[in-house]
Enzyme design. Sequence first.
Site: not given
Length: 655
Positions: A505, A507
């Site tokens: 991801d 993030d």
Amino acid sequence: MTNNYDEQSVRVLKGLEPVKERPGMYTRTEDPTHICQEAIDNAADEALGGFAKNIQVTIHLDGSLSVSDDGRGIPVGLHPTEHLPVAELVFTRLHAGGKFNKKDGGAYAFSGGLHGVGVSVTNALSTRLEVTIKRDGGIWHMAFAAGEVVEPLHQIGKCPVKETGTTVHVWPDAHYFESPKYSIPELERLLRAKAVLLQGAQFTLIQEDPEHNREKTWHYPNGLKSYLLELCANDAPIVPILEIQNYIGKDNEQFSEGEGAHFALTWLEEGATMGESYVNLIPTPSGGTHEAGLRQAVFTAMNHFMSHHGLLPRGVKIQTDDIFSHVRFVLSARLLDPQFQGQTKDKLTNRDALRLVAHIGTDPIELWLNQNTEAGKKIAELAIKQAQRRLNSAKKVEKKKGSSVAVLPGKLTDCESEDIRENELFLVEGDSAGGSAKLARDKFTQAILPLRGKVLNSFEVHQDQLFSNAEIHDISVAIGVDPHKPNDTVDLSGLRYGKIAILSDADVDGAHIQVLLLTLFFKHFPQLIKAGHIYVAQPPLFRVDVNAQGKNKPARKIYALDEQELDAILERLKKENIKETAMSISRFKGLGEMNPDQLKDTTMNPDTRRLLQVRIPEEALTDTKNTFVMLMGKGEASSRRAWMELRGNDVLADI
């Protein structure tokens, strides 16, 4: 570095100061050729619009360079809101120019200029720059020094109303460049190519000399075909040159009117793929999505042709590279809103460009093949031979560990190909993202291995104990290489994938998983990094949906890697006068939220993805090792604390 960090520590760069501080962000700094190319590109854009026929580039005895055209001439009146001469704004303001306004065609509906920084960068990095403009029956002149106006715009004479044009005279500042000399071969290639792409326009290069000026002129009445024959040099094509020019008409829901491409291509018996590509006359030496669209068009058309004529032998599966491996081509794409990788514009990144060129190219190529059946069969024969060579050279992989055969992990979704030159393994964060990746992959060349949770921090784990961790065991068995030390002699013949990509991801948690996997490869599979097999995928964090803006501006989906890129996209859309109500921003919480098509377009398709190769230069090896020790070592808590206190302000927190 001082300990003082207060309000006075923050410096704001204004005007052209950012260019002078960081010239490498705006241009190539090996020599001044590229900043002069900006002026040539502006003149060529006048020719692209049909307003200029003659462009002359002169290298003067004092090392300066001038570019003259017979286009419309830069406007000399006052800007309606800035209340300064437009000609002055063009040369002194970043992001000022006539190429933002594309409404109703604008002054430059199709141009290479995007950001309005080109010729202002030329001005900023020159000791002096003079501009002479012929327009509306007057001759105007202004001069700059180091980007600042030293002679305001003023009229110096009169000329016939029909006599128009612009001359830009540049004295590059050698302080900013490794070499003060222009690259004559690069200038010649540029002018020759633009002459090819602009049939009817004449480009001249003059090198002043005390005894005898050297002059070269390029003018190609036959356009791309004659230029392609030059590219083939002494190699004779096996089929006639295929030339196609196709542009979008009115009322097309996918693309804007006038967009399209003009290309010529042929096939040679031997030799690798070679060609030149351009977007709105801007050379793209690193290729990009328009070249990918041409490859797709050729592949699709040839596939249909071979299927229709029953030319494909049983057991042979043709790939794009088989058909395109001996191609020579020249491609000139025309896009309303091209997006390049960097200000030097070496590579086109518009995803729509792939679909555009494939859309306008596939049917005409297939029609040409069916009209020239013998030529089509020669191309098919060449592609089949290439496919057979590829299949014969691919090594069968023995999945062995020690004396017994290792069973591949059950959660591994393997690919069909056995050729590691094209095989890719994606180590995907989580089963949900793994499901999307399986649907988005090319099942022939791309394999997926989902990882559950965060991988063990293996920095201080003994090599003999690694396989007690199921995730690390599965990774090792899947890639076909055992853990090893940096100085070990490792047999990589069992390697099953040429690219091993970490896909997590976009993030903080995803970054943590990246670090854990990079730690594993750095500590226990260092030869894979050294051989260039480890990669990090770059999925986007944001998506901007832009509503359709009339018939000439279809709806768009623009992806941003991070907040900085998102801000740049929003700024560009603002410059296009797109209202906030006409766009929406969505943030991906994880890869599992992406539908397969989005994941494929942004992260997995080789033609449109961003994939970073992990490399460690020899001179940086010690520093890299020390950084891993500090970040991942169990006894380094005090070092990490000191590092966070020192560098904490640099961290981008995702809260």
